[in-house]
Scaffold this motif. Structure first.
Motif, short mmCIF file in Angstrom:
data_model
loop_
_atom_site.label_atom_id
_atom_site.label_comp_id
_atom_site.label_asym_id
_atom_site.label_seq_id
_atom_site.Cartn_x
_atom_site.Cartn_y
_atom_site.Cartn_z
N CYS A 30 0.86 -1.19 0.00
CA CYS A 30 0.00 0.00 0.00
C CYS A 30 0.89 1.23 0.00
CB CYS A 30 -0.92 0.00 1.22
SG CYS A 30 -1.94 1.49 1.36
N SER A 31 0.59 2.19 -0.85
CA SER A 31 1.40 3.40 -0.91
C SER A 31 1.41 4.14 0.43
CB SER A 31 0.88 4.32 -2.02
OG SER A 31 1.02 3.68 -3.27
N SER A 32 0.34 3.99 1.19
CA SER A 32 0.27 4.47 2.58
C SER A 32 0.46 5.97 2.72
CB SER A 32 1.32 3.75 3.45
OG SER A 32 1.16 2.35 3.37
N GLU A 33 -0.07 6.73 1.77
CA GLU A 33 0.00 8.18 1.90
C GLU A 33 -0.98 8.71 2.95
OE1 GLU A 33 1.08 7.21 -2.37
OE2 GLU A 33 -0.61 6.73 -1.06
N ILE A 34 -2.01 7.91 3.23
CA ILE A 34 -3.00 8.35 4.20
C ILE A 34 -3.62 7.13 4.88
CG2 ILE A 34 -4.73 8.49 2.34
CD1 ILE A 34 -6.13 10.68 3.95
N PHE A 35 -3.71 7.18 6.19
CA PHE A 35 -4.40 6.13 6.94
C PHE A 35 -4.72 6.66 8.34
CE2 PHE A 35 0.18 5.21 7.25
CZ PHE A 35 0.40 5.21 8.62
N TYR A 36 -5.68 6.01 8.99
CA TYR A 36 -6.15 6.46 10.32
C TYR A 36 -6.18 5.29 11.28
CZ TYR A 36 -9.40 7.89 14.01
OH TYR A 36 -9.98 8.14 15.23
N ILE A 37 -5.69 5.56 12.52
CA ILE A 37 -5.67 4.53 13.57
C ILE A 37 -6.42 5.07 14.78
CG2 ILE A 37 -4.20 3.10 15.04
CD1 ILE A 37 -1.93 3.67 13.01
N PRO A 38 -7.55 4.46 15.15
CA PRO A 38 -8.26 4.93 16.35
C PRO A 38 -7.55 4.49 17.63
CG PRO A 38 -9.39 3.05 15.37
CD PRO A 38 -8.26 3.40 14.44
N ARG A 39 -7.90 5.13 18.71
CA ARG A 39 -7.24 4.90 19.98
C ARG A 39 -7.20 3.43 20.38
NH1 ARG A 39 -3.45 5.97 22.99
NH2 ARG A 39 -3.82 8.15 22.44
N HIS A 40 -8.29 2.70 20.22
CA HIS A 40 -8.32 1.34 20.76
C HIS A 40 -7.51 0.34 19.93
CE1 HIS A 40 -11.42 -0.25 17.90
NE2 HIS A 40 -11.77 1.02 17.86
N PHE A 41 -6.97 0.79 18.78
CA PHE A 41 -6.07 -0.07 18.00
C PHE A 41 -4.60 0.29 18.21
CE2 PHE A 41 -9.86 -0.93 15.28
CZ PHE A 41 -9.82 -2.32 15.33
N VAL A 42 -4.34 1.33 18.98
CA VAL A 42 -2.96 1.78 19.17
C VAL A 42 -2.10 0.70 19.83
CG1 VAL A 42 -1.55 3.35 20.57
CG2 VAL A 42 -3.40 4.26 19.16
N ALA A 43 -2.65 0.04 20.82
CA ALA A 43 -1.87 -1.00 21.53
C ALA A 43 -1.46 -2.11 20.58
CB ALA A 43 -2.68 -1.56 22.70
N ASP A 44 -2.38 -2.54 19.71
CA ASP A 44 -2.04 -3.58 18.72
C ASP A 44 -0.98 -3.08 17.76
OD1 ASP A 44 -3.77 -5.44 19.77
OD2 ASP A 44 -5.43 -4.95 18.41
N PHE A 45 -1.10 -1.84 17.32
CA PHE A 45 -0.11 -1.28 16.39
C PHE A 45 1.28 -1.27 17.03
CE2 PHE A 45 2.25 1.88 14.08
CZ PHE A 45 1.77 1.84 12.78
N VAL A 46 1.34 -0.84 18.28
CA VAL A 46 2.63 -0.80 18.99
C VAL A 46 3.21 -2.20 19.14
CG1 VAL A 46 3.75 -0.21 21.18
CG2 VAL A 46 2.05 1.34 20.19
N ASP A 47 2.36 -3.17 19.47
CA ASP A 47 2.83 -4.56 19.58
C ASP A 47 3.41 -5.05 18.26
OD1 ASP A 47 2.07 -4.65 22.21
OD2 ASP A 47 0.17 -5.70 21.84
N LEU A 48 2.77 -4.70 17.16
CA LEU A 48 3.25 -5.13 15.85
C LEU A 48 4.58 -4.47 15.50
CD1 LEU A 48 -0.19 -5.09 14.03
CD2 LEU A 48 1.26 -7.11 14.35
N VAL A 49 4.75 -3.20 15.86
CA VAL A 49 6.02 -2.52 15.62
C VAL A 49 7.13 -3.22 16.41
CG1 VAL A 49 7.32 -0.39 16.00
CG2 VAL A 49 5.00 -0.29 15.09
N ASN A 50 6.83 -3.62 17.63
CA ASN A 50 7.83 -4.32 18.45
C ASN A 50 8.18 -5.68 17.87
OD1 ASN A 50 7.94 -2.20 20.29
ND2 ASN A 50 6.32 -3.05 21.57
#
Length: 768
Positions: A663-683
């Protein structure tokens, strides 16, 4: 919103406060006796009756005025009476014969710390105070009063009960009320006695944001830890402007601080321009409070609807701002840092109401600060105070509102010929008692306070040889610094600042309400020197804040460094900075965001361009197939380590493990309750070299099923190449949620974009 509840019942003590009682014989009783039918007796004793009446009336009036000095009107009357009788006298102090006072009674006699937090406590430790004791490098000192529970204790805090305060040997104790936060004066002296170099004057209801005072204030003014930078300063161009409302600078035009003269409330225009001052002498540093800021009862009662709590937010990215000599602002006692050069300015008056004490102290201290070349600086939000839905009556502020305007004018014009700072302080306190701003009680208290400071080892600062009346420096064009404050949502429950002046303003309020707690994270591919401020100006009107990243850091423009290929690895840090945000919208500067078309999107769902074919694809093209293969291998490695809920989501959608989703990823939105999952995936990615265009779709497919994504971005305009100059206008659509690509690398291109976007937001034309 009390700093301390006013007018409580005083406790019994071995040394009770002095109370002056009214005389039992009142003048109206003699007046009543004239109605009796003793005409002969009256005629014979007429002159005696008159003489007796005048004498008793005078005595009663003196006692009456002495008793009721709590209000401003009686303070003025009493001061006039005292001047006529010559009863106010300047205390005579032999500054060279003051004996030291050592701590020989408390368990902390040998304890030393350079950084102290002083709070007044009337009840058991609050949640905010329990967090405060964990602030690194700072010692909490809690000052009790007659309402403080006898078994009060908090691990990590030093607590001084009334008995301990009385045993310390300070002169000021004899002047302090038993049940008031002004007993903090004992705490200030105790801190100085035990090595204080900085004192944070705090309230046990204010939570320090991020629990780090050094992150918000200039804790160090000298040495390696000091920020050697110029500080933005209010312009002194208008010598007649002597009072400012700092809340305007931080985004709230219709909110005013407690202590601002009511006649100045309507002055809501922002600065035409600022100047600068060298840092290092901001000896008093006032922080702004989110949630329930320091507002007066007039604001509280007129801007409140029912039992709803205030939750007012200020611009946390606005630069700190200093006040030049000759200009003042209200200061409070629950969110302010005092450096050692200004410790003398911590004295809280005792003869005025509790709601006026810290405000009068603030103006008094600001005026004297000019004598040593210091200044006050205001900082972006440093604490969050929760509204306890507990107001206090206007009468508790009466002496504040009646006198503060007159006090400011008096202080600005006051001059002294004394040669030492403490002599000037005592002289000013004397004149303020004469003028009726406080009583002789505070003059005596000032004398005790200054002697106690010297007794605990404080060295009074040297005076600066400045001529306060010298002509002000001319402000040249190059000295003018611009900063346009944000206009944050000023909807104070029952009252809207903007009202319904027009549909355009109404739209702006709706957009701001919708996105006012969403953080926009923007990556600039182009030169930030020419566009960073413009992007903030454009999108900062709508979003909570605009965080700008670029390949090259620019501290002057508050642009952080980031590498686009792996930018997702930096997002967790930004998430931590804005822990109260509803969500985070990522945007590259080659994509235009039409925010007016996003109102119906669900902010609790993920947004991404999965339905935009040119942006989202799966499969390995013939070219660069080796790169795709390596990316796929790393993705599979991460997927194999995912928690079960993330792995199941991903494998439900992705069938071909050899072809990564891109995905070119020029634009995307992450709501608060998905932040923890996003951080886990980055780790989980860790040090793997997974590209942004591969990592972002992998994260999204793992966090939730695409059928649950909001489709708001599905209708965006998306092309592979930049349109020609002639076709760029037709390429743009105000009906689309976003437009890609778009080039903005200069002011001219930005102005062109603004004019085109004005089709959807007509108010944008005010920017060009």
């Amino acid at each position: 919103m009390l700093v301390q509840d006013p007018d409580p019942a005083l406790p019994k003590s071995s040394k009770p406060p002095q109370i002056t009682t009214l005389p039992t014989l009142q003048p109206n009783r003699l007046a009543h006796s004239k109605s009796l039918h003793f005409s002969t007796w009256v005629s014979e004793n007429f002159y005696r009756i008159i003489a007796t009446f005048v004498l008793l009336s005078t005595v009663a009036a003196v006692f009456f005025l002495y008793t009721f000095t709590a209000t401003a009107s009686f303070i003025c009357l009493q001061s006039q009476t005292q001047r006529a009788m010559g009863s106010i006298s300047l205390p005579q102090i032999n500054w060279n014969s003051i004996k030291p006072i050592a701590d020989r009674t408390s368990p902390y006699a040998s304890f030393r710390s350079e950084q102290w937090i002083v709070v007044s406590v009337s009840s058991y430790p609050s949640d905010a105070l329990q967090k405060m004791v964990k602030i690194k490098g700072w010692q909490v000192l809690a000052i009790g009063n007659s309402r403080t529970p006898g078994d009060w204790s908090l691990k990590g805090a030093i607590f001084l009960s009334l008995d301990m305060q009385a045993s310390l040997g300070f002169r000021v104790v004899d002047h302090l009320p038993y049940d008031s936060y002004v007993r903090k004066s004992v705490g200030y002296l105790f801190a100085v006695q035990h090595g204080a170099k900085k004192i944070f004057d705090a309230d046990d209801r204010g939570e320090v944001i991020d629990n780090d005072l050094g992150k918000h204030f200039d804790v160090e003014l000298m040495g390696e830890g000091a920020r050697q930078e110029a500080v933005l300063q209010y312009s002194h161009d208008n010598p007649n402007r002597i009072i400012v409302n700092p809340y305007i600078h931080f985004g709230q035009r219709s909110v005013w601080p407690r202590g601002l003269p009511l006649e100045n409330v309507g002055e809501i225009g922002h600065e035409e321009f600022y100047t600068e001052v060298f840092g290092g002498k901001q000896f008093i540093q006032q922080g702004i409070s989110n949630g329930l800021p320091d507002v007066d009862s007039v604001f509280y009662f007129t801007r409140k609807s029912g039992l709803e709590a205030f939750d007012i937010r200020f611009d946390e990215h606005a630069p700190k701002v200093a006040l030049p000599q000759g200009m003042m602002m209200p200061l409070n006692s629950f969110n302010t840092i005092y450096h050692s050069s200004a410790f003398w300015a911590l004295m809280l008056p005792v003869s005025v109401s509790t709601m006026a004490s810290d405000v009068l102290r603030g103006y008094w201290g600001q005026r004297l600060l000019w004598e040593i070349g210091g200044y006050v600086t205001v900082y972006p939000p440093t604490v969050h105070r929760y509204d306890g839905i507990k107001a206090y009556p206007f009468s508790d502020e009466k002496d504040l509102h009646l006198n503060v305007g007159r006090l400011i004018k008096f202080l600005v014009s006051w001059r002294s010929n004394k040669h030492r700072l403490f002599e000037k302080i005592l002289e000013l306190s004397y004149v303020m008692a004469e003028e009726g701003f406080w009583t002789e009680q505070d003059l005596k208290f000032t004398a005790a306070w200054l002697q106690d400071l010297l007794a605990v080892g404080y060295q009074q600062p040297r005076l600066m040889t400045l001529e306060l009346d010298r002509p002000r420096a001319t402000i040249g064009h190059g000295d003018r610094k611009e900063f346009i404050p944000q206009r944050l949502p000023s909807v104070h429950l029952a009252v809207e600042e903007t009202g319904t002046v027009s549909s355009e303003i109404g739209n702006l309020v709706r957009w701001r309400k919708n996105f006012g707690n969403v953080v926009l994270i923007m990556f600039c591919n182009g030169p930030v020197e020419r566009t960073a401020l413009e992007w903030r100006l454009l999108y900062g009107r709508i979003f909570k804040t605009v965080v700008i990243l670029s390949a090259k850091k620019n501290s002057d423009l508050a642009v952080d460094e980031g590498q686009l290929d792996h930018l997702y690895k930096q997002l967790p840090k930004i998430f931590d900075r804005f822990s109260s945000a509803d969500g985070f919208l990522f945007l590259e500067d080659d994509t235009v965001l039409n925010y007016w078309n996003l109102l119906h999107a669900d902010k609790t769902k993920l947004w991404i361009t999965d339905k935009v074919s040119m942006s989202w694809s799966t499969g390995s093209p013939k070219e660069n197939s080796d790169w795709h293969s390596k990316q796929a291998d790393m993705v599979n490695k991460v997927v194999s380590t995912m928690p079960v809920h993330l792995q199941v989501n991903y494998k439900e959608v992705v069938r071909n493990e050899q072809s990564p989703t891109i995905c070119s990823s020029e634009i995307f939105y992450i709501p608060r309750h998905f932040v923890a999952d996003f951080v886990d995936l980055v780790n989980l990615v860790g040090h793997l070299d997974i590209h942004q265009k591969v990592a972002i779709p992998m994260f999204f497919l793992s966090m939730d099923s695409p059928r649950n994504f909001d489709s708001v971005l599905s209708t965006m305009v998306y092309k592979q190449d930049l349109p020609s100059a002639n076709s760029s206008s037709t390429h743009y659509s105000a009906q689309a949620p976003a437009v890609h690509p778009w080039k903005v690398s200069s002011e001219e291109e930005f102005i062109k974009l603004i004019r085109i976007m004005a089709e959807g937001d007509p108010l944008l034309m005010e920017l060009v």
